[in-house]
Design a protein around this motif. Sequence first.
Motif, PDB file in Angstrom:
ATOM      1  N   GLU A  62       0.891  -1.293   0.018  1.00 42.87           N
ATOM      2  CA  GLU A  62      -0.056  -0.092  -0.070  1.00 42.87           C
ATOM      3  C   GLU A  62       0.937   1.222   0.074  1.00 42.87           C
ATOM      4  OE1 GLU A  62      -2.498  -0.612   3.427  1.00 42.87           O
ATOM      5  OE2 GLU A  62      -3.823  -2.029   2.284  1.00 42.87           O
ATOM      6  N   ASP A  63       0.314   2.185  -0.738  1.00 44.45           N
ATOM      7  CA  ASP A  63       1.276   3.335  -0.801  1.00 44.45           C
ATOM      8  C   ASP A  63       0.641   4.536   0.036  1.00 44.45           C
ATOM      9  OD1 ASP A  63      -1.185   4.188  -2.119  1.00 44.45           O
ATOM     10  OD2 ASP A  63      -0.104   4.968  -3.812  1.00 44.45           O
ATOM     11  N   ASP A  64      -0.044   4.369   1.065  1.00 48.74           N
ATOM     12  CA  ASP A  64      -0.553   5.222   1.969  1.00 48.74           C
ATOM     13  C   ASP A  64      -0.644   4.685   3.403  1.00 48.74           C
ATOM     14  OD1 ASP A  64      -2.390   3.054   2.195  1.00 48.74           O
ATOM     15  OD2 ASP A  64      -4.132   4.225   2.419  1.00 48.74           O
ATOM     16  N   ILE A  83       2.127   4.053  10.261  1.00 45.39           N
ATOM     17  CA  ILE A  83       1.369   5.560   9.640  1.00 45.39           C
ATOM     18  C   ILE A  83       0.459   5.114   8.718  1.00 45.39           C
ATOM     19  CG2 ILE A  83       1.621   7.755   8.837  1.00 45.39           C
ATOM     20  CD1 ILE A  83       4.459   7.778  10.288  1.00 45.39           C
ATOM     21  N   ASN A  84      -0.689   5.119   8.681  1.00 50.98           N
ATOM     22  CA  ASN A  84      -1.394   4.556   7.439  1.00 50.98           C
ATOM     23  C   ASN A  84      -2.737   5.655   7.245  1.00 50.98           C
ATOM     24  OD1 ASN A  84      -3.285   4.444   9.666  1.00 50.98           O
ATOM     25  ND2 ASN A  84      -3.644   2.208   9.406  1.00 50.98           N
ATOM     26  N   GLU A  85      -3.481   5.193   6.058  1.00 50.07           N
ATOM     27  CA  GLU A  85      -4.404   6.098   5.794  1.00 50.07           C
ATOM     28  C   GLU A  85      -3.949   7.512   5.509  1.00 50.07           C
ATOM     29  OE1 GLU A  85      -7.722   6.056   8.439  1.00 50.07           O
ATOM     30  OE2 GLU A  85      -7.698   3.896   8.843  1.00 50.07           O
ATOM     31  N   ILE A  86      -2.823   7.557   4.820  1.00 53.77           N
ATOM     32  CA  ILE A  86      -2.027   8.768   4.218  1.00 53.77           C
ATOM     33  C   ILE A  86      -2.939   9.373   3.041  1.00 53.77           C
ATOM     34  CG2 ILE A  86      -0.104  10.091   3.538  1.00 53.77           C
ATOM     35  CD1 ILE A  86       1.636   7.485   4.764  1.00 53.77           C
ATOM     36  N   ASP A  87      -3.122  10.445   3.335  1.00 57.20           N
ATOM     37  CA  ASP A  87      -3.820  11.586   2.467  1.00 57.20           C
ATOM     38  C   ASP A  87      -2.714  12.391   1.877  1.00 57.20           C
ATOM     39  OD1 ASP A  87      -5.182  13.629   1.074  1.00 57.20           O
ATOM     40  OD2 ASP A  87      -6.981  13.293   2.256  1.00 57.20           O
ATOM     41  N   TRP A  88      -2.099  12.132   0.798  1.00 54.36           N
ATOM     42  CA  TRP A  88      -1.059  12.993   0.430  1.00 54.36           C
ATOM     43  C   TRP A  88      -1.408  14.342  -0.078  1.00 54.36           C
ATOM     44  CZ3 TRP A  88       3.249  11.244   1.944  1.00 54.36           C
ATOM     45  CH2 TRP A  88       3.656   9.906   2.024  1.00 54.36           C
TER      46      TRP A  88
END
Length: 186
Positions: A62-64, A83-88
């Motif tokens: 996963e890239d997030d 660190i997850n659910e990254i909103d870039w």
Amino acid sequence: MNIDVIGKKDGFVIRLAKAEDAIDYYEQNYCPLDKEVARLTGCKEAFSKEEVISFFMKSLEEDDRYFFLIIAPNGEIIGESVINEIDWDLKCANFRIGLYRQTERGKGIGTWATEITRDFAFEVLKLHRLELDVYSFNARAEKVYLKAGFQREGVLRDAVLDGEKYADDILMSILESEWKELKKAE
């Protein structure tokens, strides 16, 4: 981004998870999963090997997500910091941590791992906001998060069950500007 180890202290290491860790991750922590870990994280107590390995491998792709393992001096995996659910676009993400072994809790490892991962989120990923939620019956974790600069920003009242009793889900976050102030004070 070429990242591997993000922290070392007293023989403990925090590093990115790798595909070759999958079997040890399962065997060292999910055979069986500690009942208290399941309670404090809100997950079920029993997982099949296939479920854990599949989740582990998917997490690596996963890239997030940045999926870090906490390794004891003897080389065993004792926890994870994620660190997850990254909103870039918004530069925000969720944070979670778990120490799988009761023998490793209460030694400051969770505090250290929380601070190292928080710093990674702001220094390396250049996030603006890092958020988490913690159950009201996990006072030790909330204390760690407060010490690391997270602030309470809301409470979902009676949102989870602790056995047969309802408990709150506490929402917390730290902003980049708050982190910078915290780092200046250190």
